[in-house]
Scaffold this active site. Structure first.
Site, PDB file in Angstrom:
ATOM      1  N   SER A   1       1.009  -1.120  -0.074  1.00 42.96           N
ATOM      2  CA  SER A   1       0.055  -0.049   0.124  1.00 42.96           C
ATOM      3  C   SER A   1       0.869   1.245   0.095  1.00 42.96           C
ATOM      4  O   SER A   1       1.587   1.456  -0.982  1.00 42.96           O
ATOM      5  CB  SER A   1      -0.925  -0.017   1.064  1.00 42.96           C
TER       6      SER A   1
ATOM      7  N   HIS B   1      -7.600  -5.053  -1.873  1.00 44.06           N
ATOM      8  CA  HIS B   1      -6.411  -4.254  -1.424  1.00 44.06           C
ATOM      9  C   HIS B   1      -5.849  -4.854  -0.174  1.00 44.06           C
ATOM     10  O   HIS B   1      -4.402  -4.993  -0.193  1.00 44.06           O
ATOM     11  CB  HIS B   1      -6.837  -2.894  -0.706  1.00 44.06           C
TER      12      HIS B   1
ATOM     13  N   ASP C   1      -9.175  -4.189  -6.068  1.00 37.50           N
ATOM     14  CA  ASP C   1      -8.877  -3.072  -4.847  1.00 37.50           C
ATOM     15  C   ASP C   1      -9.518  -1.744  -5.285  1.00 37.50           C
ATOM     16  O   ASP C   1      -9.594  -1.376  -6.093  1.00 37.50           O
ATOM     17  CB  ASP C   1      -7.399  -2.840  -5.517  1.00 37.50           C
TER      18      ASP C   1
END
Length: 290
Positions: free
Chosen positions: A161, A239, A207
């Site tokens: 991320s 995600h 995501d």
């Protein structure tokens, strides 16, 4: 020829270590980039999918300081095959190092020294995470208990991320890095045509936190066409899924690190031809080249 190669590699490592000590990252001119650093037995699909590789591993805690928030150091016990490449791994926004600690033994048991990094703050943005990834590498080669096991010319970064965004930024800042693996990367305004480090982007098909069209896929598309690059999109993954313990992320990360950190062409078979993997919704890239 073998003696000459060993002398050249020893000189390269000495120069690279001195440059790191002065705060300068080694360049490809001293990295011994044409030499292969094979570690471990010949790989198979079973070996890269296994939860553990051939090396027994030690794990020790690293205290906060030295530019990052601490973490866990993972390294192979066996040094009979020579030194290893080193990998720093950063978590995402709001996440602890515990979230990604599984990468440590999984990668280290395949023949790498790995530091899973705790960030200074869980709210740090990608630029700060890039700083901390590079600080973690510096700590690993200069101060860590595994420093004598590391080849200072063979360093890599990974992240999840915002840690993935930090991974891309770290590769921009340090073109001497041998590999970068941003996983579900998140960043704003990032174009990465200047990256010279072989980069594998791992994304999740579904995501919605870092939607692939404006994050992972856009970042991959911005990489130079001639760069060693790859894009793996995990089918049905959101995600979080690509960052949780899973075979797909692990086996392609291992193959990428082995190919570009160790220059071990035995692992090209898992990257080229581009795999038709039912666990992925997209797999793009070029066949690895020097």
């Amino acid at each position: 020829m073998r003696i000459r190669n060993k002398i050249a590699a020893a000189m390269a490592a000495a120069v690279a270590f001195a440059m790191l000590g002065s705060g300068v990252v080694p360049t490809d001119a001293v990295a011994g980039q044409d030499e292969s650093y094979q570690r471990g037995p010949d790989p198979t699909m079973a070996s890269i999918e296994a939860e553990r590789g051939p090396f027994a591993v030690t794990e020790i805690s690293v205290a906060r300081g030295n530019g990052f928030g601490g973490g866990t150091l993972h390294f192979p016990n066996d040094t009979s095959q020579g030194t290893f490449g080193a990998v720093a791994v950063a978590p995402g926004f709001g996440e602890s190092e515990l979230f990604l600690r599984w990468f440590g033994p999984r990668l280290a048991s395949q023949g790498f020294v790995v530091l899973t990094v705790e960030t200074n703050s869980v709210f740090d943005f990608p630029s700060a995470r890039a700083d901390q990834l590079l600080a973690a590498l510096k700590f690993m080669v200069e101060q860590s208990r595994a420093k004598d096991r590391i080849d200072t010319s063979r360093l890599a970064v990974m992240g999840i991320s915002m840690g993935g965004g930090g991974t891309l930024e770290a590769a921009v800042r340090n073109p001497a890095l041998k590999a970068a693996i941003p996983i579900v990367p998140w960043n704003i305004g990032g174009g990465y045509a200047g990256i010279r480090t072989p980069t594998l982007v791992i994304a999740g098909e579904g995501d919605i936190i870092a939607p692939t069209p404006i994050h992972a896929k856009a970042f991959y598309d911005s990489l130079a066409p001639g760069l060693n690059k790859g894009y793996v999109e995990i089918a049905g993954g959101g995600h979080i899924a690509p960052a949780l313990p899973n075979v797909t992320t692990a086996k392609y990360s291992i193959s990428w690190l082995k190919r570009f950190v160790d220059n071990d062409t035995r692992y090209e078979q898992f990257l080229c031809p581009i795999p038709k993997d039912p666990k992925t919704s997209a797999f793009l890239g070029n066949c690895p080249h020097s």
